[in-house]
Design a protein around this motif. Structure first.
Motif, PDB file in Angstrom:
ATOM      1  N   PHE A 252       0.842  -1.192   0.000  1.00  0.00           N
ATOM      2  CA  PHE A 252       0.000   0.000   0.000  1.00  0.00           C
ATOM      3  C   PHE A 252       0.880   1.245   0.000  1.00  0.00           C
ATOM      4  N   LEU A 253       1.852   1.277   0.926  1.00  0.00           N
ATOM      5  CA  LEU A 253       2.736   2.452   1.015  1.00  0.00           C
ATOM      6  C   LEU A 253       3.568   2.639  -0.250  1.00  0.00           C
ATOM      7  N   GLU A 254       4.021   1.525  -0.841  1.00  0.00           N
ATOM      8  CA  GLU A 254       4.794   1.635  -2.085  1.00  0.00           C
ATOM      9  C   GLU A 254       3.972   2.312  -3.172  1.00  0.00           C
ATOM     10  N   GLN A 255       2.700   1.913  -3.290  1.00  0.00           N
ATOM     11  CA  GLN A 255       1.844   2.512  -4.313  1.00  0.00           C
ATOM     12  C   GLN A 255       1.592   3.988  -4.021  1.00  0.00           C
ATOM     13  N   VAL A 256       1.325   4.319  -2.757  1.00  0.00           N
ATOM     14  CA  VAL A 256       1.111   5.727  -2.391  1.00  0.00           C
ATOM     15  C   VAL A 256       2.393   6.518  -2.645  1.00  0.00           C
ATOM     16  N   GLN A 257       3.536   5.947  -2.266  1.00  0.00           N
ATOM     17  CA  GLN A 257       4.811   6.640  -2.472  1.00  0.00           C
ATOM     18  C   GLN A 257       5.054   6.899  -3.952  1.00  0.00           C
ATOM     19  N   GLU A 258       4.756   5.907  -4.794  1.00  0.00           N
ATOM     20  CA  GLU A 258       4.951   6.059  -6.241  1.00  0.00           C
ATOM     21  C   GLU A 258       4.006   7.122  -6.806  1.00  0.00           C
ATOM     22  N   ARG A 259       2.718   7.037  -6.470  1.00  0.00           N
ATOM     23  CA  ARG A 259       1.743   7.982  -7.017  1.00  0.00           C
ATOM     24  C   ARG A 259       1.942   9.389  -6.483  1.00  0.00           C
ATOM     25  N   GLY A 260       2.361   9.487  -5.231  1.00  0.00           N
ATOM     26  CA  GLY A 260       2.579  10.798  -4.631  1.00  0.00           C
ATOM     27  C   GLY A 260       3.974  11.336  -4.875  1.00  0.00           C
ATOM     28  N   GLU A 261       4.824  10.502  -5.487  1.00  0.00           N
ATOM     29  CA  GLU A 261       6.211  10.877  -5.759  1.00  0.00           C
ATOM     30  C   GLU A 261       6.918  11.335  -4.481  1.00  0.00           C
ATOM     31  N   TYR A 262       6.712  10.574  -3.400  1.00  0.00           N
ATOM     32  CA  TYR A 262       7.351  10.895  -2.126  1.00  0.00           C
ATOM     33  C   TYR A 262       8.779  10.375  -2.110  1.00  0.00           C
ATOM     34  N   ALA A 263       9.630  11.079  -1.386  1.00  0.00           N
ATOM     35  CA  ALA A 263      11.030  10.689  -1.284  1.00  0.00           C
ATOM     36  C   ALA A 263      11.216   9.465  -0.390  1.00  0.00           C
ATOM     37  N   SER A 264      10.278   9.239   0.536  1.00  0.00           N
ATOM     38  CA  SER A 264      10.448   8.132   1.479  1.00  0.00           C
ATOM     39  C   SER A 264       9.106   7.484   1.821  1.00  0.00           C
ATOM     40  N   PRO A 265       9.163   6.233   2.301  1.00  0.00           N
ATOM     41  CA  PRO A 265       7.940   5.572   2.752  1.00  0.00           C
ATOM     42  C   PRO A 265       7.309   6.309   3.941  1.00  0.00           C
ATOM     43  N   GLU A 266       8.123   6.971   4.740  1.00  0.00           N
ATOM     44  CA  GLU A 266       7.599   7.711   5.891  1.00  0.00           C
ATOM     45  C   GLU A 266       6.680   8.843   5.451  1.00  0.00           C
ATOM     46  N   GLU A 267       7.037   9.537   4.370  1.00  0.00           N
ATOM     47  CA  GLU A 267       6.172  10.601   3.844  1.00  0.00           C
ATOM     48  C   GLU A 267       4.851  10.012   3.355  1.00  0.00           C
ATOM     49  N   ALA A 268       4.923   8.886   2.678  1.00  0.00           N
ATOM     50  CA  ALA A 268       3.717   8.213   2.185  1.00  0.00           C
ATOM     51  C   ALA A 268       2.859   7.766   3.364  1.00  0.00           C
ATOM     52  N   GLU A 269       3.489   7.271   4.418  1.00  0.00           N
ATOM     53  CA  GLU A 269       2.733   6.817   5.585  1.00  0.00           C
ATOM     54  C   GLU A 269       2.046   7.984   6.280  1.00  0.00           C
ATOM     55  N   ARG A 270       2.741   9.096   6.420  1.00  0.00           N
ATOM     56  CA  ARG A 270       2.149  10.283   7.066  1.00  0.00           C
ATOM     57  C   ARG A 270       0.907  10.739   6.307  1.00  0.00           C
ATOM     58  N   ALA A 271       1.027  10.865   4.996  1.00  0.00           N
ATOM     59  CA  ALA A 271      -0.115  11.280   4.169  1.00  0.00           C
ATOM     60  C   ALA A 271      -1.243  10.249   4.265  1.00  0.00           C
ATOM     61  N   SER A 272      -0.895   8.969   4.218  1.00  0.00           N
ATOM     62  CA  SER A 272      -1.904   7.906   4.257  1.00  0.00           C
ATOM     63  C   SER A 272      -2.705   7.954   5.547  1.00  0.00           C
ATOM     64  N   ARG A 273      -2.033   8.109   6.670  1.00  0.00           N
ATOM     65  CA  ARG A 273      -2.739   8.116   7.959  1.00  0.00           C
ATOM     66  C   ARG A 273      -3.708   9.298   8.064  1.00  0.00           C
ATOM     67  N   VAL A 274      -3.276  10.472   7.621  1.00  0.00           N
ATOM     68  CA  VAL A 274      -4.146  11.662   7.679  1.00  0.00           C
ATOM     69  C   VAL A 274      -5.355  11.481   6.773  1.00  0.00           C
ATOM     70  N   VAL A 275      -5.115  11.085   5.545  1.00  0.00           N
ATOM     71  CA  VAL A 275      -6.204  10.962   4.562  1.00  0.00           C
ATOM     72  C   VAL A 275      -7.181   9.857   4.976  1.00  0.00           C
TER      73      VAL A 275
END
Length: 131
Positions: free
Chosen positions: A8-31
């Motif tokens: 899940f995080l890999e897909q969010v990281q790819e679509r969001g073009e995040y530099a790290s899985p941590e950025e993807a996780e932060r966005a995922s938890r809020v959303v």
């Protein structure tokens, strides 16, 4: 089969073009927390069942929304909770997460989820509806 948290995080990281899985996780938890406050009943439970356990826990345990947020206000709320986000970057964050959520759901479930939300959420999920 339920998607793994890492996938899940890999897909969010790819679509969001995040530099790290941590950025993807932060966005995922809020959303997911915001989404969980707006989707209720069996639709929320079914959606949670299709997501990794960490996502499901966030989705199923939100603070209830005082009122339904328009897509614009949903994005503003996300911007307020994501450190360093602007409305423009938050729209990107929201779409990255919700498009992965939509991919985990089938068309029928997404239709029922969208019926609970104000108009134009389909755009945030990356699923524009034909008029």
């Amino acid at each position: 089969m339920v998607m793994r948290w890492e996938a899940f995080l890999e897909q969010v990281q790819e679509r969001g073009e995040y530099a790290s899985p941590e950025e993807a996780e932060r966005a995922s938890r809020v959303v997911l927390a915001l989404l969980g406050a707006h989707v209720v009943g069996s639709e929320r439970t079914e959606l949670a069942a299709r997501l990794p356990e960490a996502c499901a826990l966030v989705l199923l345990n939100p603070l209830p929304a005082a009122e339904p947020l328009t897509p614009e206000r949903f994005v503003r709320a996300a911007a307020a909770w994501i450190e360093g986000a602007t409305e423009q970057t938050a729209r990107w964050d929201v779409s990255a997460v919700l498009s992965v959520v939509a991919d985990a759901a089938d068309e029928d479930l997404m239709r029922r989820v969208l019926l609970q939300l104000p108009p134009e959420y389909d755009q945030l999920f990356g699923r524009p509806q034909a008029v």
